[in-house]
Scaffold this active site. Structure first.
Site, mmCIF file in Angstrom:
data_model
loop_
_atom_site.group_PDB
_atom_site.id
_atom_site.type_symbol
_atom_site.label_atom_id
_atom_site.label_comp_id
_atom_site.label_asym_id
_atom_site.label_seq_id
_atom_site.Cartn_x
_atom_site.Cartn_y
_atom_site.Cartn_z
ATOM 1 N N HIS A 35 -0.993 16.106 -25.709
ATOM 2 C CA HIS A 35 -0.943 14.710 -25.270
ATOM 3 C C HIS A 35 -2.150 13.889 -25.714
ATOM 4 C CE1 HIS A 35 2.535 15.973 -23.084
ATOM 5 N NE2 HIS A 35 2.665 14.832 -22.459
ATOM 6 N N GLU A 54 -4.178 17.365 -10.422
ATOM 7 C CA GLU A 54 -4.768 17.719 -11.709
ATOM 8 C C GLU A 54 -6.256 18.004 -11.619
ATOM 9 O OE1 GLU A 54 -2.911 15.780 -15.115
ATOM 10 O OE2 GLU A 54 -4.818 15.930 -16.151
ATOM 11 N N ARG A 57 0.814 -1.238 0.000
ATOM 12 C CA ARG A 57 0.000 0.000 0.000
ATOM 13 C C ARG A 57 0.834 1.269 0.000
ATOM 14 N NH1 ARG A 57 -2.983 -3.041 3.872
ATOM 15 N NH2 ARG A 57 -4.694 -4.110 2.826
ATOM 16 N N LYS A 76 7.661 22.971 -14.057
ATOM 17 C CA LYS A 76 6.831 21.815 -13.675
ATOM 18 C C LYS A 76 6.538 21.845 -12.182
ATOM 19 C CE LYS A 76 5.417 17.252 -14.125
ATOM 20 N NZ LYS A 76 5.422 16.031 -14.860
ATOM 21 N N HIS A 122 -1.106 10.747 -27.438
ATOM 22 C CA HIS A 122 -1.420 9.406 -26.923
ATOM 23 C C HIS A 122 -2.166 8.591 -27.974
ATOM 24 C CE1 HIS A 122 -1.068 10.607 -22.386
ATOM 25 N NE2 HIS A 122 0.103 10.493 -22.975
ATOM 26 N N LYS A 126 3.305 11.503 -10.963
ATOM 27 C CA LYS A 126 2.385 10.690 -11.771
ATOM 28 C C LYS A 126 3.092 9.387 -12.094
ATOM 29 C CE LYS A 126 -0.679 13.813 -14.269
ATOM 30 N NZ LYS A 126 -1.058 14.292 -15.612
ATOM 31 N N ARG A 176 -2.869 21.822 -13.695
ATOM 32 C CA ARG A 176 -1.907 20.789 -14.090
ATOM 33 C C ARG A 176 -2.264 20.184 -15.443
ATOM 34 N NH1 ARG A 176 1.203 16.102 -10.553
ATOM 35 N NH2 ARG A 176 2.324 15.268 -12.352
ATOM 36 N N HIS A 200 7.465 8.842 -27.357
ATOM 37 C CA HIS A 200 6.468 9.691 -26.703
ATOM 38 C C HIS A 200 6.680 11.167 -27.081
ATOM 39 C CE1 HIS A 200 3.767 11.205 -23.624
ATOM 40 N NE2 HIS A 200 4.744 11.977 -23.157
ATOM 41 N N ASN A 223 -0.648 18.702 -20.279
ATOM 42 C CA ASN A 223 -1.041 17.692 -21.273
ATOM 43 C C ASN A 223 -1.208 18.282 -22.663
ATOM 44 O OD1 ASN A 223 -1.138 15.625 -19.309
ATOM 45 N ND2 ASN A 223 -3.126 16.390 -18.635
ATOM 46 N N GLU A 233 9.239 18.003 -24.787
ATOM 47 C CA GLU A 233 8.616 18.359 -23.495
ATOM 48 C C GLU A 233 9.170 19.693 -22.989
ATOM 49 O OE1 GLU A 233 6.079 16.743 -22.281
ATOM 50 O OE2 GLU A 233 6.303 14.570 -22.439
HETATM 51 P P1 NAD Z 1 12.271 5.569 -22.223
HETATM 52 O O1 NAD Z 1 12.178 5.410 -20.772
HETATM 53 O O2 NAD Z 1 11.743 4.484 -23.080
HETATM 54 O O3 NAD Z 1 13.786 5.829 -22.595
HETATM 55 C C1 NAD Z 1 14.156 5.971 -23.926
HETATM 56 C C2 NAD Z 1 15.278 5.001 -24.334
HETATM 57 O O4 NAD Z 1 16.515 5.502 -23.852
HETATM 58 C C3 NAD Z 1 15.143 3.617 -23.744
HETATM 59 O O5 NAD Z 1 15.590 2.671 -24.680
HETATM 60 C C4 NAD Z 1 16.096 3.659 -22.556
HETATM 61 O O6 NAD Z 1 16.572 2.384 -22.162
HETATM 62 C C5 NAD Z 1 17.201 4.494 -23.115
HETATM 63 N N1 NAD Z 1 18.010 5.208 -22.153
HETATM 64 C C6 NAD Z 1 17.640 5.736 -20.978
HETATM 65 N N2 NAD Z 1 18.646 6.451 -20.458
HETATM 66 C C7 NAD Z 1 19.683 6.342 -21.304
HETATM 67 C C8 NAD Z 1 20.982 6.871 -21.312
HETATM 68 N N3 NAD Z 1 21.411 7.709 -20.376
HETATM 69 N N4 NAD Z 1 21.810 6.546 -22.334
HETATM 70 C C9 NAD Z 1 21.365 5.732 -23.332
HETATM 71 N N5 NAD Z 1 20.137 5.235 -23.400
HETATM 72 C C10 NAD Z 1 19.294 5.539 -22.389
HETATM 73 O O7 NAD Z 1 11.541 6.917 -22.716
HETATM 74 P P2 NAD Z 1 11.448 8.384 -22.094
HETATM 75 O O8 NAD Z 1 11.333 9.283 -23.249
HETATM 76 O O9 NAD Z 1 12.487 8.615 -21.076
HETATM 77 O O10 NAD Z 1 10.057 8.341 -21.323
HETATM 78 C C11 NAD Z 1 8.847 8.176 -21.997
HETATM 79 C C12 NAD Z 1 7.804 7.693 -21.016
HETATM 80 O O11 NAD Z 1 7.605 8.699 -20.022
HETATM 81 C C13 NAD Z 1 6.455 7.439 -21.642
HETATM 82 O O12 NAD Z 1 5.975 6.205 -21.187
HETATM 83 C C14 NAD Z 1 5.588 8.555 -21.123
HETATM 84 O O13 NAD Z 1 4.244 8.189 -21.012
HETATM 85 C C15 NAD Z 1 6.208 8.820 -19.788
HETATM 86 N N6 NAD Z 1 5.966 10.177 -19.263
HETATM 87 C C16 NAD Z 1 5.512 10.277 -17.991
HETATM 88 C C17 NAD Z 1 5.306 11.520 -17.435
HETATM 89 C C18 NAD Z 1 4.885 11.635 -16.005
HETATM 90 O O14 NAD Z 1 4.553 12.749 -15.562
HETATM 91 N N7 NAD Z 1 4.908 10.577 -15.250
HETATM 92 C C19 NAD Z 1 5.557 12.676 -18.182
HETATM 93 C C20 NAD Z 1 6.028 12.533 -19.488
HETATM 94 C C21 NAD Z 1 6.235 11.266 -20.014
HETATM 95 N N1 GLY Z 2 3.250 15.044 -17.756
HETATM 96 C C1 GLY Z 2 2.019 15.550 -17.244
HETATM 97 C C2 GLY Z 2 1.986 15.765 -15.771
HETATM 98 O O1 GLY Z 2 2.919 15.473 -15.070
HETATM 99 O O2 GLY Z 2 1.010 16.234 -15.261
#
Ligand code: NAD
Ligand code: GLY
Length: 361
Positions: A245, A234, A118, A224, A249, A140, A238, A262, A242, A182
């Site tokens: 997005h 949100e 939990r 942010k 998405h 998030k 907040r 993404h 998006n 972003e």
């Molecule tokens: P990712 O985590 O897939 O990373 C991209 C690629 O880079 C992967 O292959 C990873 O293994 C590689 N990688 C990571 N660090 C590296 C490094 N230092 N050197 C070499 N390779 C490296 O993608 P991302 O763009 O980091 O994240 C996208 C995700 O984030 C999506 O799922 C999206 O929905 C999510 N997201 C979440 C929020 C949130 O607020 N929680 C906000 C924006 C995006």
């Molecule tokens: N990436 C959208 C949020 O964090 O609210």
């Protein structure tokens, strides 16, 4: 080291940004309360950065779990690997999870931390630009469902975010560009001066100029953090984060997770949101041209994929988390630096915008 704070009362936490942070034992251990630590990472990041992290965890009972790499693995099945390890190693409620990787690892490990017994503590160590400027901050967490992105998740704030800018040296160029999408988002939604700055410094950022990248990361995180502090769950402002997005998405889900990155999907999505804003008479078309030019210079897509029809788009957009009582809610622009939340948009305007964007291919 630059330190910012996400000020959320007793759930406040620092964001550390700087070079050489991964091995800094005194910085990391300040935020680990218990004895047991599980590092969650993937086979791409582990060989690059686990050895640098291990000395900072000295004295703790450390376990590691290596999840498969990719957006297509950000799901409930992968999540079970984390719970299996936690239970096999008899981790208790005082344990801490560490997410070492990009946004996929951060979102998955964060959600595991929200659920395990939990809720246990976790720390974000983002290693992509996208994760350093966005996903690691704000709490998030989620995994995907085949029918919709990030549909199963929770709000759960980390104990700290440690963004070691040295890790960006190994990031593929396409991933760097995706992260910059972003960054541009903050300029578009609330920071027009930052947008101007990005137009001037786009080449330096793509060339990984350390000083300019550190500035872009810190300014993005400040934007942010301010939004998250104003509206953690949100209920209002907040949602501006998006921008692009809902379209983005739809692209990610429609093409299959991992096909477009993404950041690429939301870049095309932000252009669509801007074009729809022009259609509704809120934005001048010159501002869309500026946005398209900036994304071009950052090697980001500005046109949605040809193989998704407007009808497919609309169906996918209807699954978005911003849909309330069947009414589609989008983030649109009234200027650069001025985003607004708009309810009940006429689907015909969306279809017309999609058709117009596709005819520009
Ligand atoms: P990712 O985590 O897939 O990373 C991209 C690629 O880079 C992967 O292959 C990873 O293994 C590689 N990688 C990571 N660090 C590296 C490094 N230092 N050197 C070499 N390779 C490296 O993608 P991302 O763009 O980091 O994240 C996208 C995700 O984030 C999506 O799922 C999206 O929905 C999510 N997201 C979440 C929020 C949130 O607020 N929680 C906000 C924006 C995006
Ligand atoms: N990436 C959208 C949020 O964090 O609210």
């Amino acid at each position: 080291m630059n330190t910012l704070t996400v000020d959320l009362g007793d759930r406040s936490y620092p964001i550390y940004i700087g070079s050489g942070l991964l091995g800094r034992r005194e910085v990391l251990q300040r935020h680990i309360s218990g004895h047991q630590v599980l590092v969650v990472t993937n086979p791409t990041v582990a060989p690059l950065y686990l050895d640098r992290l291990r000395p900072a965890l000295e004295g703790k009972q450390v376990a590691e779990v290596i999840l498969p790499d990719g957006e297509q693995y950000k799901n409930l099945t992968t999540l079970e690997q984390i719970f299996d390890t936690l239970l096999q190693q008899r981790f208790d409620r005082g344990c801490t999870l560490i997410a070492l990787g990009g946004g996929v690892i951060g979102d998955t490990a964060g959600f595991a931390a929200a659920c395990y017994q939990r809720g246990v503590h976790y720390i974000q160590i983002p290693t992509t630009l996208l994760a350093q400027v966005d996903s690691s901050v704000g709490g998030k967490t989620a995994v995907n469902h085949p029918r919709g992105k990030n549909m199963i998740g929770a709000f759960h704030q980390p104990r700290c975010v440690l963004a070691d800018t040295d890790t960006l040296a190994t990031l593929p160029q396409r991933e760097l560009s995706a992260g910059l999408a972003e960054v541009v988002k903050y300029g578009l939604i609330r920071d027009a001066d930052f947008f101007d700055w990005l137009e001037i410094h786009s080449a330096a950022l793509l060339a990984r100029d350390a000083q300019q990248l550190a500035h872009a990361i810190a300014r993005s995180c400040r934007n942010k953090a301010e939004i998250v502090v104003a509206d953690e769950r949100e209920g209002g402002v907040r949602a501006l984060l998006n921008l692009g997005h809902t379209f983005g998405h739809a692209i990610e889900t429609g093409l299959g997770y991992g096909e477009w990155l993404h950041g690429e999907a939301i870049a095309a999505g932000m252009v669509l949101a801007a074009q729809l804003s022009v259609r509704l008479g809120w934005l001048e078309s010159e501002q869309v041209d500026r946005l398209r030019r900036l994304f071009h210079s950052l090697h980001l897509p500005v046109i949605p994929p040809a193989d998704l029809s407007p009808e497919q788009f609309l169906n996918l957009m209807a699954v978005d988390k911003k849909v309330m009582a069947g009414r589609l809610r989008l983030i649109l622009l009234k200027g650069i630096g001025r985003a607004v939340i708009v309810d009940d948009i006429d689907p015909a305007a969306i279809v017309a915008t999609l058709n117009q964007a596709r005819s520009a291919e």
